[in-house]
Scaffold this active site. Structure first.
Site, PDB file in Angstrom:
ATOM      1  N   ASP A 181      17.562  11.484  11.723  1.00  0.00           N
ATOM      2  CA  ASP A 181      18.879  12.044  12.024  1.00  0.00           C
ATOM      3  C   ASP A 181      19.421  12.433  10.649  1.00  0.00           C
ATOM      4  O   ASP A 181      19.866  11.560   9.888  1.00  0.00           O
ATOM      5  CB  ASP A 181      19.794  11.015  12.690  1.00  0.00           C
ATOM      6  N   HIS A 182      19.343  13.710  10.318  1.00  0.00           N
ATOM      7  CA  HIS A 182      19.576  14.076   8.919  1.00  0.00           C
ATOM      8  C   HIS A 182      20.995  13.756   8.452  1.00  0.00           C
ATOM      9  O   HIS A 182      21.246  13.638   7.260  1.00  0.00           O
ATOM     10  CB  HIS A 182      19.196  15.544   8.648  1.00  0.00           C
ATOM     11  N   HIS A 244      24.113  12.941  15.780  1.00  0.00           N
ATOM     12  CA  HIS A 244      24.905  12.919  14.544  1.00  0.00           C
ATOM     13  C   HIS A 244      26.279  12.255  14.703  1.00  0.00           C
ATOM     14  O   HIS A 244      26.654  11.388  13.926  1.00  0.00           O
ATOM     15  CB  HIS A 244      25.111  14.344  14.017  1.00  0.00           C
TER      16      HIS A 244
HETATM   17  C1  BG6 Z   1      21.321  20.157  13.851  1.00  0.00           C
HETATM   18  C2  BG6 Z   1      21.703  20.906  15.107  1.00  0.00           C
HETATM   19  O1  BG6 Z   1      20.795  18.895  14.171  1.00  0.00           O
HETATM   20  O2  BG6 Z   1      22.473  19.988  13.037  1.00  0.00           O
HETATM   21  C3  BG6 Z   1      22.331  22.226  14.761  1.00  0.00           C
HETATM   22  O3  BG6 Z   1      20.550  21.098  15.895  1.00  0.00           O
HETATM   23  C4  BG6 Z   1      23.491  22.042  13.814  1.00  0.00           C
HETATM   24  O4  BG6 Z   1      22.768  22.898  15.930  1.00  0.00           O
HETATM   25  C5  BG6 Z   1      23.050  21.206  12.613  1.00  0.00           C
HETATM   26  O5  BG6 Z   1      23.918  23.321  13.378  1.00  0.00           O
HETATM   27  C6  BG6 Z   1      24.235  20.857  11.742  1.00  0.00           C
HETATM   28  O6  BG6 Z   1      23.771  20.269  10.573  1.00  0.00           O
HETATM   29  P1  BG6 Z   1      24.556  20.456   9.197  1.00  0.00           P
HETATM   30  O7  BG6 Z   1      23.794  19.616   8.229  1.00  0.00           O
HETATM   31  O8  BG6 Z   1      24.507  21.913   8.886  1.00  0.00           O
HETATM   32  O9  BG6 Z   1      25.942  19.982   9.465  1.00  0.00           O
END
Ligand code: BG6
Length: 495
Positions: A181-182, A244
């Site tokens: 989960d980045h 997230h």
């Molecule tokens: C991803 C989603 O996990 O996270 C995307 O699949 C979303 O739809 C993205 O745009 C958002 O990540 P960040 O790091 O740009 O906030």
């Protein structure tokens, strides 16, 4: 602290993630001296490419997306000598046997055993077949030295997530499975734990007695871009809330772990999910708002509505916006609402957590002194602004007593020079070091699905007649404002 010699195999090597995130992250780890003394990065894909062509492709990604900017010739040349490409058919055992013999070749050249990282940057329907083939046809260096990394989406619902967990756990030990989960790797997100548990100031007030409510808002200006095919089968609940936003909530609401041991921290995070109140049909009606963007304007540019996006069903019922009110039923948080909202093609891109404290018990100031009165608020701004702010009331300079809200600010850019590491740098290094703290354990994934299933079902079974219900470039459907306004609050946005 440096990782062991590592062979890093990227399934989906020619894909967007490898190009945009993985290669720039590995390159920056290399620049900062974090890569092992011996390493090989092997990309796999269906397209026929030579090693050199693959390197060129990754270089293009690095030049566009790397934190350190355009790659310098000399550094790139040394780094890229460790990059290889293998044409692959993921369904064919020969592919995996070939990977196996590559691994042996590298190990022989290094005269050392390597840690093996299998990174699945491919569509989820390939997860099982890859996992099975790795188990049958690739070398395994034992529990501590073989890891598999799984990108989201992890399942499509609770049942499929359970099935995938069972499948993976039939092949690998949970200690070898790294579910990404980045958001957990973002610098500002990691700071939530530091801020909460490295300061004595907050703990006494971090509870229902002092906190009025919490808002977690991840708004994006981007629409679905070229991901309509995936997104139309997912929607905001699956794409953002299940992972997230709920993980952010866990970091805010978790009890202090005993130490930083991966399972200890993950136990405390999953406790939060298990304490969260399940949505009844009434809650779904009154505490959950969905939206879908229509045609509109983003920063002066006209954009189509969601139903007109490529690969999206023109009658789609998929939500591109969700706002929800949750409760965490435990001693610390009883009665404190947690409002979550996320959406595509909104007015601003900002990920912000706002913790609003209760009002003072009694004001000694005359009403005219406190016209701008605002309750204390602690704001974690995750992106694009990276800061932590504490909003206080103070006296405005002058001869009369007039109060004004002011911010005590910890601003990353003003405090630390340079850009902090990208989430993927942290996560890839942790994978190489074998630290699972920032990865999702099977029970966390399932608990998060379990929580949102009633809402998913309700929304899928009842088509929204009002879609599209917000124009691109706005703050989302009006009901989202009403959801929070009915409790006397407003969605917080940074100035
Ligand atoms: C991803 C989603 O996990 O996270 C995307 O699949 C979303 O739809 C993205 O745009 C958002 O990540 P960040 O790091 O740009 O906030």
């Amino acid at each position: 602290l440096k990782p062991n010699p590592t062979v890093f195999i990227i399934f989906g090597g020619t894909g967007d993630l490898a190009w945009r995130k993985l290669a720039p992250a590995l390159y920056n780890l290399y620049l900062d001296g974090w890569m092992p003394d011996h390493f090989s990065i092997v990309g796999t894909g269906r397209t026929k490419l030579t090693d050199e062509e693959f390197r060129e492709k990754l270089l293009e990604g690095i030049n566009l997306f790397s934190r350190s900017g355009k790659a310098e010739k000399e550094q790139w040349e040394t780094f890229s000598q460790n990059i290889y490409y293998q044409v692959s058919d993921l369904k064919n055992a020969a592919t995996y046997r070939e990977l196996g013999s590559r691994i042996k070749t590298y190990e022989t050249a290094w005269d050392q055993k390597a840690d093996l990282i299998y990174y699945l940057a491919v569509s989820p329907n390939f997860f099982p077949i890859i996992a099975e083939n790795i188990a049958k046809n690739c070398p395994k260096e034992g529990l501590d030295r073989t890891r598999i990394v799984i990108e989201k989406p992890f399942g499509h619902d609770l049942d499929s997530a359970r099935a995938l967990n069972a499948q993976l756990q039939g092949i690998f030990d949970e200690k070898q499975i790294y579910r990404i989960d980045h958001y957990l790797g973002k610098e500002t997100v990691q700071n939530i734990m530091a801020f909460r548990f490295a300061n004595s100031l907050l703990e006494p007030i971090w509870n229902r007695n002092y906190i009025d409510h919490v808002q977690i808002s991840v708004t994006e200006q981007l629409g679905v871009e070229d991901r309509g095919g995936y997104y139309d089968g997912a929607g905001a609940l699956r794409d953002m809330i299940q992972n997230h936003l709920l993980q952010l909530l866990c970091l805010i609401a978790m009890e202090p772990p005993v130490n930083l041991d991966a399972d200890e921290v993950r136990n405390r995070r999953v406790d939060v999910l298990r304490s969260m109140r399940r949505f009844s049909p009434d809650d779904i009606r009154f505490s959950a708002v969905r939206g879908q963007y229509g045609h509109g304007w983003i920063e002066g540019k006209e954009v189509p509505g969601y139903r007109d996006e490529p690969e999206v069903d023109p009658t789609s019922n998929t939500e591109t916006f969700a706002a929800l009110k949750f409760f965490v039923d435990n001693w610390r948080w009883q009665g404190v609402p947690f409002y979550l909202r996320t959406g595509k093609h909104l007015s601003q891109s900002a990920s912000v957590i706002s913790i609003q404290f209760k009002n003072i018990p009694h004001s000694i100031f005359p009403p005219e002194a406190a016209e701008n009165w605002q309750q204390n608020r602690l704001v974690f701004s995750i992106q694009p602004e990276m800061s932590i702010r504490l909003q206080m009331q103070a006296k405005r300079p002058g001869l009369d007593m007039t109060l004004n809200p002011v911010d005590l600010v910890f601003d990353y850019s003003g405090t630390y020079p340079g850009k902090p590491p990208e989430a993927y740098e942290t996560l890839l290094l942790d994978t190489m070091l074998g630290d699972q703290t920032l990865f999702m354990r099977s029970d966390q994934v399932e608990a998060a699905w379990d929580l949102i299933m009633p809402i998913l079902h309700a929304w899928e079974n009842k088509k929204s007649l009002s879609f599209p219900n917000y124009p691109a470039g706005s703050w989302g459907p009006e009901n989202a404002e009403a959801l929070i306004a009915q409790d006397g609050f407003h969605w917080f946005t940074l100035p």
